[in-house]
Motif scaffolding. Structure first.
Motif, PDB file in Angstrom:
ATOM      1  N   HIS A   1      14.499  51.416  51.504  1.00 30.81           N
ATOM      2  CA  HIS A   1      15.852  51.148  50.999  1.00 30.81           C
ATOM      3  C   HIS A   1      16.667  52.431  51.132  1.00 30.81           C
ATOM      4  CE1 HIS A   1      14.246  47.389  49.418  1.00 30.81           C
ATOM      5  NE2 HIS A   1      13.315  48.072  48.776  1.00 30.81           N
ATOM      6  N   THR A   2      17.039  52.749  52.363  1.00 33.15           N
ATOM      7  CA  THR A   2      17.666  54.047  52.632  1.00 33.15           C
ATOM      8  C   THR A   2      19.017  54.211  51.941  1.00 33.15           C
ATOM      9  OG1 THR A   2      18.608  53.192  54.701  1.00 33.15           O
ATOM     10  CG2 THR A   2      16.468  54.275  54.837  1.00 33.15           C
ATOM     11  N   TRP A   3      19.658  53.124  51.556  1.00 34.87           N
ATOM     12  CA  TRP A   3      20.937  53.204  50.846  1.00 34.87           C
ATOM     13  C   TRP A   3      20.793  53.914  49.497  1.00 34.87           C
ATOM     14  CZ3 TRP A   3      20.569  50.666  46.210  1.00 34.87           C
ATOM     15  CH2 TRP A   3      19.584  49.666  46.116  1.00 34.87           C
ATOM     16  N   LEU A   4      19.569  53.940  48.956  1.00 33.60           N
ATOM     17  CA  LEU A   4      19.345  54.655  47.700  1.00 33.60           C
ATOM     18  C   LEU A   4      19.718  56.128  47.817  1.00 33.60           C
ATOM     19  CD1 LEU A   4      15.913  53.223  46.482  1.00 33.60           C
ATOM     20  CD2 LEU A   4      18.071  53.140  45.215  1.00 33.60           C
ATOM     21  N   LEU A   5      19.581  56.672  49.015  1.00 35.03           N
ATOM     22  CA  LEU A   5      19.880  58.088  49.228  1.00 35.03           C
ATOM     23  C   LEU A   5      21.374  58.371  49.144  1.00 35.03           C
ATOM     24  CD1 LEU A   5      17.434  58.604  52.230  1.00 35.03           C
ATOM     25  CD2 LEU A   5      17.060  59.284  49.850  1.00 35.03           C
ATOM     26  N   GLN A   6      22.191  57.324  49.159  1.00 38.41           N
ATOM     27  CA  GLN A   6      23.647  57.474  49.048  1.00 38.41           C
ATOM     28  C   GLN A   6      24.139  57.308  47.615  1.00 38.41           C
ATOM     29  OE1 GLN A   6      24.003  54.337  52.406  1.00 38.41           O
ATOM     30  NE2 GLN A   6      25.880  55.521  52.551  1.00 38.41           N
TER      31      GLN A   6
ATOM     32  N   ALA B   1      10.944  67.507  40.081  1.00 41.01           N
ATOM     33  CA  ALA B   1      10.643  68.306  41.281  1.00 41.01           C
ATOM     34  C   ALA B   1       9.955  67.448  42.346  1.00 41.01           C
ATOM     35  CB  ALA B   1       9.771  69.500  40.907  1.00 41.01           C
ATOM     36  N   LEU B   2       9.006  66.636  41.930  1.00 39.47           N
ATOM     37  CA  LEU B   2       8.316  65.762  42.877  1.00 39.47           C
ATOM     38  C   LEU B   2       9.276  64.767  43.504  1.00 39.47           C
ATOM     39  CD1 LEU B   2       4.993  65.084  40.936  1.00 39.47           C
ATOM     40  CD2 LEU B   2       5.176  66.170  43.180  1.00 39.47           C
ATOM     41  N   ASP B   3      10.132  64.182  42.687  1.00 36.00           N
ATOM     42  CA  ASP B   3      11.083  63.202  43.207  1.00 36.00           C
ATOM     43  C   ASP B   3      12.080  63.866  44.153  1.00 36.00           C
ATOM     44  OD1 ASP B   3      12.105  60.405  43.134  1.00 36.00           O
ATOM     45  OD2 ASP B   3      13.889  61.363  42.309  1.00 36.00           O
ATOM     46  N   ASN B   4      12.552  65.061  43.788  1.00 33.14           N
ATOM     47  CA  ASN B   4      13.483  65.784  44.665  1.00 33.14           C
ATOM     48  C   ASN B   4      12.841  66.120  46.001  1.00 33.14           C
ATOM     49  OD1 ASN B   4      15.558  65.721  42.819  1.00 33.14           O
ATOM     50  ND2 ASN B   4      15.186  67.774  42.018  1.00 33.14           N
ATOM     51  N   LEU B   5      11.572  66.506  45.953  1.00 29.58           N
ATOM     52  CA  LEU B   5      10.859  66.834  47.185  1.00 29.58           C
ATOM     53  C   LEU B   5      10.798  65.616  48.119  1.00 29.58           C
ATOM     54  CD1 LEU B   5       7.453  68.747  47.347  1.00 29.58           C
ATOM     55  CD2 LEU B   5       8.028  66.928  48.931  1.00 29.58           C
ATOM     56  N   VAL B   6      10.358  64.491  47.564  1.00 29.74           N
ATOM     57  CA  VAL B   6      10.212  63.283  48.381  1.00 29.74           C
ATOM     58  C   VAL B   6      11.573  62.769  48.833  1.00 29.74           C
ATOM     59  CG1 VAL B   6       9.384  60.900  48.408  1.00 29.74           C
ATOM     60  CG2 VAL B   6       8.046  62.663  47.253  1.00 29.74           C
ATOM     61  N   MET B   7      12.545  62.779  47.931  1.00 30.68           N
ATOM     62  CA  MET B   7      13.878  62.305  48.287  1.00 30.68           C
ATOM     63  C   MET B   7      14.489  63.148  49.402  1.00 30.68           C
ATOM     64  SD  MET B   7      17.343  62.041  45.936  1.00 30.68           S
ATOM     65  CE  MET B   7      16.486  61.225  44.593  1.00 30.68           C
ATOM     66  N   GLY B   8      14.336  64.470  49.293  1.00 34.12           N
ATOM     67  CA  GLY B   8      14.874  65.353  50.326  1.00 34.12           C
ATOM     68  C   GLY B   8      14.217  65.128  51.675  1.00 34.12           C
TER      69      GLY B   8
ATOM     70  N   ALA C   1      12.774  62.341  52.679  1.00 30.27           N
ATOM     71  CA  ALA C   1      13.210  61.034  53.164  1.00 30.27           C
ATOM     72  C   ALA C   1      14.625  61.108  53.722  1.00 30.27           C
ATOM     73  CB  ALA C   1      13.136  60.010  52.032  1.00 30.27           C
ATOM     74  N   ARG C   2      15.503  61.854  53.046  1.00 31.96           N
ATOM     75  CA  ARG C   2      16.880  61.991  53.532  1.00 31.96           C
ATOM     76  C   ARG C   2      16.904  62.685  54.897  1.00 31.96           C
ATOM     77  NH1 ARG C   2      18.954  63.875  49.331  1.00 31.96           N
ATOM     78  NH2 ARG C   2      20.166  62.068  48.644  1.00 31.96           N
ATOM     79  N   SER C   3      16.089  63.708  55.071  1.00 29.44           N
ATOM     80  CA  SER C   3      16.031  64.399  56.360  1.00 29.44           C
ATOM     81  C   SER C   3      15.583  63.455  57.464  1.00 29.44           C
ATOM     82  CB  SER C   3      15.071  65.590  56.272  1.00 29.44           C
ATOM     83  OG  SER C   3      15.562  66.580  55.392  1.00 29.44           O
ATOM     84  N   LEU C   4      14.588  62.612  57.173  1.00 33.01           N
ATOM     85  CA  LEU C   4      14.107  61.649  58.159  1.00 33.01           C
ATOM     86  C   LEU C   4      15.196  60.652  58.519  1.00 33.01           C
ATOM     87  CD1 LEU C   4      11.922  60.236  59.844  1.00 33.01           C
ATOM     88  CD2 LEU C   4      11.221  59.026  57.754  1.00 33.01           C
ATOM     89  N   VAL C   5      15.882  60.125  57.510  1.00 33.85           N
ATOM     90  CA  VAL C   5      16.933  59.134  57.759  1.00 33.85           C
ATOM     91  C   VAL C   5      18.076  59.740  58.564  1.00 33.85           C
ATOM     92  CG1 VAL C   5      18.691  57.697  56.649  1.00 33.85           C
ATOM     93  CG2 VAL C   5      16.361  57.732  55.747  1.00 33.85           C
ATOM     94  N   LEU C   6      18.488  60.956  58.219  1.00 38.00           N
ATOM     95  CA  LEU C   6      19.557  61.620  58.968  1.00 38.00           C
ATOM     96  C   LEU C   6      19.132  61.889  60.403  1.00 38.00           C
ATOM     97  CD1 LEU C   6      20.873  64.157  56.296  1.00 38.00           C
ATOM     98  CD2 LEU C   6      21.975  62.055  57.088  1.00 38.00           C
ATOM     99  N   TYR C   7      17.876  62.245  60.594  1.00 29.53           N
ATOM    100  CA  TYR C   7      17.352  62.478  61.936  1.00 29.53           C
ATOM    101  C   TYR C   7      17.428  61.196  62.765  1.00 29.53           C
ATOM    102  CZ  TYR C   7      14.063  63.931  65.582  1.00 29.53           C
ATOM    103  OH  TYR C   7      13.475  64.233  66.789  1.00 29.53           O
TER     104      TYR C   7
ATOM    105  N   ALA D   1       5.863  61.723  57.180  1.00 29.04           N
ATOM    106  CA  ALA D   1       5.097  61.300  56.001  1.00 29.04           C
ATOM    107  C   ALA D   1       3.964  62.272  55.720  1.00 29.04           C
ATOM    108  CB  ALA D   1       4.561  59.889  56.189  1.00 29.04           C
ATOM    109  N   ASP D   2       3.278  62.721  56.772  1.00 20.11           N
ATOM    110  CA  ASP D   2       2.193  63.679  56.597  1.00 20.11           C
ATOM    111  C   ASP D   2       2.715  65.022  56.090  1.00 20.11           C
ATOM    112  OD1 ASP D   2       0.311  61.845  57.410  1.00 20.11           O
ATOM    113  OD2 ASP D   2       0.270  62.536  59.497  1.00 20.11           O
ATOM    114  N   SER D   3       3.869  65.440  56.606  1.00 18.83           N
ATOM    115  CA  SER D   3       4.468  66.703  56.156  1.00 18.83           C
ATOM    116  C   SER D   3       4.811  66.634  54.677  1.00 18.83           C
ATOM    117  CB  SER D   3       5.727  67.012  56.969  1.00 18.83           C
ATOM    118  OG  SER D   3       5.410  67.250  58.326  1.00 18.83           O
ATOM    119  N   THR D   4       5.306  65.475  54.251  1.00 16.97           N
ATOM    120  CA  THR D   4       5.659  65.300  52.840  1.00 16.97           C
ATOM    121  C   THR D   4       4.415  65.327  51.967  1.00 16.97           C
ATOM    122  OG1 THR D   4       7.566  63.961  53.502  1.00 16.97           O
ATOM    123  CG2 THR D   4       6.885  63.832  51.198  1.00 16.97           C
ATOM    124  N   ARG D   5       3.350  64.679  52.423  1.00 12.36           N
ATOM    125  CA  ARG D   5       2.095  64.706  51.654  1.00 12.36           C
ATOM    126  C   ARG D   5       1.580  66.141  51.516  1.00 12.36           C
ATOM    127  NH1 ARG D   5       0.948  60.272  55.250  1.00 12.36           N
ATOM    128  NH2 ARG D   5       1.265  58.281  54.150  1.00 12.36           N
ATOM    129  N   PHE D   6       1.688  66.926  52.586  1.00  9.66           N
ATOM    130  CA  PHE D   6       1.255  68.325  52.544  1.00  9.66           C
ATOM    131  C   PHE D   6       2.055  69.093  51.500  1.00  9.66           C
ATOM    132  CE2 PHE D   6       1.860  72.741  53.875  1.00  9.66           C
ATOM    133  CZ  PHE D   6       0.540  73.171  53.992  1.00  9.66           C
TER     134      PHE D   6
END
Length: 212
Positions: free
Chosen positions: A83-88, A127-134, A136-142, A189-194
Motif C-alpha cells: 500500500h505505497t500510498w501510505l508513504l504519502q 526507530a524500527l518503523d522509521n527504518l522500514v518506512m524510509g 520502503a520509500r526509497s524503493l518506491v521512489l526508485y 528487502a534483504d538490505s532492510t533486514r540487515f
C-alpha cells in the motif's frame, strides 16, 4: 473502505476523492457523507483498515523480543510496499483505530520484560518503523523514477558511467573504486533486514550492558 483502499493501491492517493470512491461503489457522492465526514477522515479509516495485526498474534505471544520485533518489521515492509500510498500520508498525528492500537499493544508486549523505560520502548518502536518506512520509500521512489522519466536504469547509469570512471581513474573516488561490482545491487528487502538486525544487535548490546 475496501473500495477506497483498492483505488489508492491502483492509482495513488492523489486519485482518491469522495466522488471517485462513490463511483467505485456505484452510489451517489452525498451518500458517503452519511458515514464519513470527508477525505481526511476517509484516509484515517483507510490507514487503520490496512494496518491489520501480523497474522495470528496468539502464536507469537511468548516468543523472544527479537523474534517478535523481526516479525513486526517484516509485516511493516509488506504493508508499505503493498500500500505505497501510505508513504504519502502525514501520520505525525495518527488517528489510532482498533487495528493500529492492537499493533502497538502487541509490539509493546514484546518489550514488556525488558529494562527499558516507557519512553525508550516507544523510541525503539518508532526507530524500527522509521527504518522500514524510509527503506520502503526509497524503493518506491526508485521504481517511480523509471516510470515517470521513461529512462531505464541501464540508460540512466550509462550516462553517469563516464564521469564515475573518470573520478576513479583520477584517484578522487578511491573508496568507491574499492567497492566490488555488486555493491549497489543488493535486494532492498534483504538490505532492510540487515539494517533491522544491526539495530536489534545494538539493543542486545545495550541489554547486556544493563545486566539483562
Amino acid at each position: 473502505m475496501t473500495a477506497a483502499v483498492g483505488l489508492a493501491d491502483r492509482e495513488g492517493l492523489t486519485a482518491l476523492s469522495m466522488r471517485r470512491v462513490a463511483t467505485e461503489l456505484g452510489v451517489g457522492t452525498m451518500s458517503l457523507y452519511r458515514y464519513v465526514p470527508g477525505k481526511d477522515e476517509l484516509i484515517a479509516l483507510m490507514c487503520d483498515q490496512v494496518a491489520l495485526p501480523p497474522g495470528d498474534l496468539e502464536q507469537w505471544r511468548g516468543k523472544n523480543w527479537r523474534e517478535t520485533l523481526e516479525l513486526i518489521t517484516e509485516a511493516s515492509w509488506e504493508l508499505y510496499t503493498t500500500h505505497t500510498w501510505l508513504l504519502q500520508v502525514n501520520q505525525a498525528r495518527p488517528v489510532l483505530g482498533p487495528h493500529s492500537m492492537a499493533n502497538l499493544d502487541f509490539a509493546l508486549g514484546a518489550l514488556e520484560d525488558l529494562p527499558f523505560t516507557g519512553q525508550e520502548k516507544m523510541t525503539i518502536l518508532i526507530a524500527l518503523d522509521n527504518l522500514v518506512m524510509g527503506a520502503a520509500r526509497s524503493l518506491v521512489l526508485y521504481q517511480q523514477a523509471a516510470q515517470q522519466s521513461g529512462v531505464t536504469d541501464e540508460e540512466f547509469w550509462r550516462t553517469q558511467e563516464p564521469y564515475i570512471v573518470r573520478g576513479m581513474e583520477e584517484g578522487d573516488l578511491s573508496h568507491m573504486a574499492a567497492l566490488p561490482d555488486d555493491a549497489f545491487s543488493a535486494d532492498p528487502a534483504d538490505s532492510t533486514r540487515f539494517a533491522v538486525r544491526a539495530l536489534l544487535d545494538g539493543l542486545q548490546h545495550l541489554l547486556e550492558q544493563r545486566g539483562t
